[in-house]
Design a protein around this motif. Structure first.
Motif: not given
Length: 184
Positions: A106-112, A114-118, A152-159, A165-169
């Protein structure tokens, strides 16, 4: 976000004993509680004597029992110096590997990016792995370069800002509120 109050939308039974008990507790509260308060109550971390009736009893043991019944864990007695302790090691390594592979992909091959599309379950698992301090273990089997990308991708997501983000999706508000509560 973590100071937001939890409002019950439906008390329809889920079929899961712990979830249904949680719904009954949320329904029975006289005033709405925050996500942070519910985490403390449902994990047994609160000492507020006025809220003790809303605590779930023996949560870890009951969760472990359910996973034993599903064949994911097993139950063993281990001797630690002067006393015996019940442990629950993984008995179904293939199920554990399947889950680790899903999160890695999910964080390598299928990384989007954009948490709204996860997928919501994947987002929730990443947040819970972070909150449980096992995120590094999820990516430990990866080659160094892929490990760095995944972390790094996960850190960016969690930061990301949970409020924003809650208001977006719609449908992910609780996931972001849990992240905010654990980041406090």
């Amino acid at each position: 976000c973590c100071s937001s109050q939890v409002l019950l939308k439906s008390d329809a039974p889920t079929g899961d004993v712990l979830l249904d008990e949680t719904l009954r507790h949320i329904k029975a509260t006289e005033s709405a509680e925050t996500v942070q308060t519910w985490i403390e109550l449902l994990t047994g971390e609160t000492w507020n004597p006025f809220k003790l009736q809303y605590q779930l009893r023996n949560v870890r043991e009951r969760l472990a029992k359910t996973l034993v019944e599903k064949g994911i864990l097993t139950t063993e007695k281990q001797n630690f110096l002067l006393f015996d302790m019940t442990t629950h090691p993984v008995s179904n390594a293939s199920e554990k590997q399947r889950l680790l592979k899903k999160l890695q992909e999910s964080v390598l091959e299928r990384w989007v990016n954009d948490p709204q599309r996860m997928e919501r379950r994947t987002l929730a698992l990443l947040v819970l792995a972070h909150a449980s301090d096992v995120l590094e273990n999820v990516f430990a089997s990866l080659a160094d370069d892929k490990y760095d990308v995944a972390m790094n991708r996960t850190k960016d997501l969690l930061d990301m800002d949970p409020e924003v983000e809650a208001a977006k999706a719609k449908g992910t508000e609780m996931i972001w509120a849990v992240l905010a509560a654990f980041n406090k």
